[in-house]
Motif scaffolding. Sequence first.
Motif, PDB file in Angstrom:
ATOM      1  N   ILE A 116      46.703  45.034   9.402  1.00 48.71           N
ATOM      2  CA  ILE A 116      47.694  44.200   8.721  1.00 48.71           C
ATOM      3  C   ILE A 116      47.182  44.015   7.297  1.00 48.71           C
ATOM      4  O   ILE A 116      46.025  43.618   7.115  1.00 48.71           O
ATOM      5  CB  ILE A 116      47.830  42.832   9.431  1.00 48.71           C
ATOM      6  N   ARG A 119      54.470  45.923  16.351  1.00 47.98           N
ATOM      7  CA  ARG A 119      54.210  44.786  15.471  1.00 47.98           C
ATOM      8  C   ARG A 119      55.206  43.650  15.695  1.00 47.98           C
ATOM      9  O   ARG A 119      56.336  43.832  16.122  1.00 47.98           O
ATOM     10  CB  ARG A 119      54.110  45.209  14.015  1.00 47.98           C
ATOM     11  N   TYR A 145      55.753  42.567   2.114  1.00 47.07           N
ATOM     12  CA  TYR A 145      55.716  42.369   3.576  1.00 47.07           C
ATOM     13  C   TYR A 145      56.652  43.365   4.266  1.00 47.07           C
ATOM     14  O   TYR A 145      56.295  43.987   5.266  1.00 47.07           O
ATOM     15  CB  TYR A 145      56.147  40.933   3.886  1.00 47.07           C
ATOM     16  N   PHE A 150      54.330  46.305   5.577  1.00 44.63           N
ATOM     17  CA  PHE A 150      53.952  45.960   6.947  1.00 44.63           C
ATOM     18  C   PHE A 150      55.099  46.114   7.943  1.00 44.63           C
ATOM     19  O   PHE A 150      54.998  46.886   8.900  1.00 44.63           O
ATOM     20  CB  PHE A 150      53.387  44.538   7.025  1.00 44.63           C
ATOM     21  N   ASP A 196      56.771  50.158   7.556  1.00 48.75           N
ATOM     22  CA  ASP A 196      55.785  50.777   6.661  1.00 48.75           C
ATOM     23  C   ASP A 196      55.711  52.295   6.734  1.00 48.75           C
ATOM     24  O   ASP A 196      54.859  52.900   6.080  1.00 48.75           O
ATOM     25  CB  ASP A 196      54.391  50.169   6.933  1.00 48.75           C
TER      26      ASP A 196
END
Length: 248
Positions: free
Chosen positions: A26, A62, A232, A236, A239
């Motif tokens: 992360i 995630r 973000y 993340f 991604d």
Amino acid sequence: MTLYQPFLDYAIAYMRSRLDLEPYPIPTGFESKSAVVGKGKNQEEVVTTSYAFQTAKLRQIRAAHVQGGNSLQVLNFVIFPRLNYDLPFFGADLVTLPGGHLIALDMQPLFRDDPAYQAKYTEPILPIFHSHQQHLSWGGDFPEEAQPFFSPAFLWTRPQETAVVETQVFAAFKDYLKAYLDLVEQAEAVTDSQNLAAIEQAQLRYLRYRAEKDPARGMFKRFYGAEWTEEYIHGFLFDLERKLAAIN
Ligand code: DBV
């Protein structure tokens, strides 16, 4: 009250019981983010916590968990398979806002209109879908352009009662996750170069759509600012493009 904490705890424990979970990095500064929003006695701390894992077949597992009091709870949980598997995405968007609950649960297909793909990845899910859909009425309109990304087993509902989320929706979440891990267990690596290219294109199509249209963008910008939010989303939550750029 953190409505979706039991969902998150269950998912991680259940995945640990069936998969060899490795951590997935992360980016620094995105593991946990908090801000105080609102004025006067309506002030509320909003905390967003991120979780990420990977396995031999799953590129990124995630979750983003947003906790901001009774009327702001979100668990967005997505599993992105590795590019040499034709597995669907596991997608859960569990959202509680002042207006109520909004629940989206699906195995999002790479190739929505391919009958062989449907037979392999959607038909096994339909009995589970029907068993839960009986108790959860259809959530109504959703963006037309999002339709290609959902399967016929898309569970989409806006429950009035929090108790329905805690019981029926939680049960559906568990069944969908189990069914997904069954698909993962059976999945075999794709080696044909044409199929591999098609998988990559389908993953990129999905990912670009989700990054571009992320319905949480407005909320995150208000809480944490534009710069944090874009990083973000692209660094993340969605991604893949960055990861592909890094190896090519
Ligand atoms: N949605 C996300 C991420 C979130 C998130 C990463 C971390 O993809 C939250 C947070 N979803 C979120 C919020 C809302 C929704 C709505 C906060 C409410 C937005 C608002 O009302 O202001 C499924 N999520 C929705 C909607 C749908 C989905 C259909 C309502 C339609 C809309 O308001 O746009 N899941 C969502 C979606 C896809 C998916 C659009 C597309 C492939 O998989």
